[in-house]
Structures are given as C-alpha cells and as structure tokens.
Design a protein around this motif. Sequence first.
Motif, short mmCIF file in Angstrom:
data_model
loop_
_atom_site.label_atom_id
_atom_site.label_comp_id
_atom_site.label_asym_id
_atom_site.label_seq_id
_atom_site.Cartn_x
_atom_site.Cartn_y
_atom_site.Cartn_z
N ARG A 114 -38.93 37.28 -30.22
CA ARG A 114 -37.48 37.54 -30.25
C ARG A 114 -36.86 37.39 -28.87
NH1 ARG A 114 -34.57 43.34 -31.86
NH2 ARG A 114 -32.47 42.76 -31.15
N PHE A 115 -37.52 37.93 -27.85
CA PHE A 115 -36.91 37.99 -26.53
C PHE A 115 -37.32 36.87 -25.58
CE2 PHE A 115 -36.54 42.47 -27.93
CZ PHE A 115 -35.18 42.63 -27.75
N ALA A 116 -38.47 36.23 -25.83
CA ALA A 116 -38.91 35.16 -24.95
C ALA A 116 -38.07 33.91 -25.15
CB ALA A 116 -40.38 34.84 -25.22
N THR A 117 -37.93 33.15 -24.08
CA THR A 117 -37.23 31.86 -24.17
C THR A 117 -38.20 30.69 -24.01
OG1 THR A 117 -36.67 31.97 -21.82
CG2 THR A 117 -35.04 32.81 -23.39
N VAL A 118 -39.50 30.99 -24.07
CA VAL A 118 -40.54 29.96 -24.11
C VAL A 118 -41.39 30.21 -25.36
CG1 VAL A 118 -40.59 29.70 -21.60
CG2 VAL A 118 -42.14 31.34 -22.70
N PRO A 119 -42.17 29.23 -25.79
CA PRO A 119 -42.97 29.41 -27.00
C PRO A 119 -44.01 30.52 -26.86
CG PRO A 119 -42.74 27.08 -26.48
CD PRO A 119 -42.21 27.83 -25.30
N VAL A 120 -44.23 31.22 -27.97
CA VAL A 120 -45.19 32.32 -28.03
C VAL A 120 -46.33 31.92 -28.96
CG1 VAL A 120 -45.54 34.72 -28.71
CG2 VAL A 120 -43.41 34.04 -27.55
N ILE A 121 -47.55 32.23 -28.54
CA ILE A 121 -48.76 31.89 -29.30
C ILE A 121 -49.45 33.17 -29.76
CG2 ILE A 121 -51.04 30.79 -29.22
CD1 ILE A 121 -49.94 28.93 -27.05
N ASN A 122 -49.82 33.21 -31.02
CA ASN A 122 -50.55 34.33 -31.59
C ASN A 122 -52.04 34.18 -31.27
OD1 ASN A 122 -51.85 36.23 -33.20
ND2 ASN A 122 -50.61 35.82 -35.01
N MET A 123 -52.56 35.08 -30.42
CA MET A 123 -53.98 35.08 -30.06
C MET A 123 -54.76 36.09 -30.90
SD MET A 123 -54.02 34.53 -25.92
CE MET A 123 -53.59 36.24 -25.52
N GLU A 124 -54.21 36.57 -31.94
CA GLU A 124 -54.69 37.47 -32.99
C GLU A 124 -53.89 38.76 -32.99
OE1 GLU A 124 -58.49 39.52 -35.28
OE2 GLU A 124 -58.82 38.67 -33.28
N THR A 125 -53.23 38.94 -34.11
CA THR A 125 -52.51 40.19 -34.40
C THR A 125 -52.97 40.62 -35.79
OG1 THR A 125 -50.56 38.97 -35.23
CG2 THR A 125 -50.58 39.59 -32.89
N ILE A 126 -52.10 40.46 -36.81
CA ILE A 126 -52.56 40.70 -38.17
C ILE A 126 -52.92 39.38 -38.86
CG2 ILE A 126 -51.35 42.89 -38.43
CD1 ILE A 126 -49.24 41.42 -40.09
N THR A 127 -52.81 38.30 -38.14
CA THR A 127 -53.39 37.00 -38.52
C THR A 127 -54.02 36.41 -37.27
OG1 THR A 127 -51.32 35.79 -38.10
CG2 THR A 127 -51.73 36.54 -40.37
N HIS A 128 -54.79 35.35 -37.45
CA HIS A 128 -55.49 34.72 -36.33
C HIS A 128 -55.41 33.20 -36.50
CE1 HIS A 128 -57.94 34.31 -32.94
NE2 HIS A 128 -58.97 35.10 -33.25
#
Length: 353
Positions: free
Chosen positions: A134-148
């Motif tokens: 929501r707050f970043a202005t660059v791409p965010v990568i999921n390194m594992e949360t509730i999905t991987h």
Amino acid sequence: MNNKNFLGTQDWSRPELDSLLEQARRFRANRLGNELQGRSIALLFFNPSMRTRTSFELGAHQLGGKAIVLAPGKDAWPIEFDVGSVMDGEAEEHIAEVARVLSRYVDLIGVRAFPKFQDWSVDREDRVINAFARFATVPVINMETITHPCQELAHIMALQQHLGGDLKGRKYVLTWTYHPKPLNTAVANSALQIATRYGMDVTLLCPTDEYLLDPRYMDFARQNVAANGGSLSISHDPQAAYRGADVIYAKSWGAIPYFGRWDQEKPIRDAHKHFIVDEAKMALTNNGMFSHCLPLRRNVKATDGVMDSKACIAIDEAENRLHVQKAVMVSLVGSGIGNGESRMVKKQKLLVD
C-alpha cells in the motif's frame, strides 16, 4: 507510480508465469549477468530464513545488484502496521514512513512475515505485506507470508525438469504430514494454487476435514481447475491417494479451526503420525517424484529412505529458488521479460512531465 508487485501467483496471468519460468531456466544455464546492475533490494525478515535469504542475496549479487537485509525489531526499528494507532508501545516507526523511505533508497522490497498463530481471521488479511504494498512506491515481493509464491515457481520448475514442460493431467498429491508444532499454511496454500494452475489432477490429502485449507485457497484451486483443466479432490486415505500418483508433495500445516488453540489440536495431530512419507507409500505411486519445500524433519515428515532416494527432487526445487527469484526481480525492475519500462525511465518521464 503504480508498480506491479509479486504478492501471489493468482495475480499474474499464466503467460506471465510461463515467462518467469523461461527466464529462470536461462538463469539456471547462465548464473551471472548484469540485469540488476545498479539496482538494489531491501529484504525485510520478520521471521528466520536460510534458503530465502541466501537465494535472494546471492541472486541480486550474481546479476550485479545489491541486497540490504533487515530484521525489524532486531537490527532495525520495530514497525507499527495499524493505521490510526497511538504508538505508545514497542513500535518506533510506522509502515507509512518505512515503506516510503525504503522506496527512496531501493528498487525493490522483499517481505517475509509469518502469521502470529493467534487469530486466523486477522492473519488471513496478510496485513504486513499488504501494508508494504500500500505505502511503497516500488514493487514488493512476497518472500513468504500466508502464501509462498517464489516456492511455487521453484516447485513447478523442478516438476517440469523431471516430468516435462506439460504437467496437465499428471496426478499430484499434496499431503499433510505430522510435525510437533503448529505450522503456517503458506506452502500448502501455494502448492494447491500452482498445481491446479498448471492443469494437474490434484488430491489434497489430510487427516480430517479440519485440515482443509482456507476457503479462499480452496476456491482459487477450483477456479484454476475450471480455467486450466485437471481436477481437485480431497482424501483422508493415504493408500488410496498415493496409488498411481506422479508427484507427492509433503507439508505440515495447522488446522484452521484450532488456530491459536494448539492444546486442542495436538491430540488430533498426534493421532496421525502415520501420514509420514515412507517407502511403502511411495511404492504405491507411478514411480512418482517426491518433494518438499525444506526444511524437513527426517523420519518425522519423510523417512531417510525417501529423502535419499532418486525420487526426491527437493534439492532441485531448493536450487530453483535462486533462479526464479532472479527472474522475478528482473521482471519487476522492467529489464528482462517485458513488464514495462524501467523505474529510471519512469522517473525521467515524471521529471519531464
């Protein structure tokens, strides 16, 4: 700027995922390059890591980039994620500032944040990574949360290495296994998504209906079957599920109805230690492949005999994390498989405009 994130594979089209895998295969053949020259990624680890940290740091380095590793609450300030909160507790700074400041420094942000295992209705919102997005202005990568999602790509890449590029119609068993602790459902959610995305005949094998995954991911799997062919079935019978399988993928996960109530789940879990992947069950398969995301407790989740057999492709899958994450990083900075212009070009256009 509106940036495309890599939060989950369901947000990416099948052609986009295929392109990532093709790029990953090129990186497997030639590990060194300059695709990330002058680029940087901040890797925020709210939980421990071995493969994820190593593969992201090394992947950025091998392509000429720089990775900055941060552990909020340890070597970086603890972060508040709730909007409108009165910050009179442990947190020293808010995600609104953290994400925007990091966006001024780096080209990408990676986030690893597991559930709290207290209230699934809260954890399923995936607040930490969604706040970064929501707050970043660059791409965010999921390194594992509730999905991987990075594990998903590494897994499919390994299956294609051993079974061929077209996985449609292959019999795939996602099996629950015993573990002495309640674990995240992330890899199970992801395995269910990606196997159905690639048209496989998927069986979710678990002790009871209490171990079915969150309806969101069960629904994603059904949608994927409708769109890509294949099938989805549920089984509580290991012998029936293993029979004729081409792939056995093992993972332990906690029963959602008992989320945060470990004492009540433990007796059910303890009664199903026989779900271990062993040689007798693998003998029922169609000379099937076995894999696991790792780490794996030997002789608890799978026997030594299975882990050390030629059928085990877990090491190939682990290696592929390096290659697929390079592909994701290169894609998101816009230099490689055509996800738009680079961030630098976008900045220049904004200045001109």
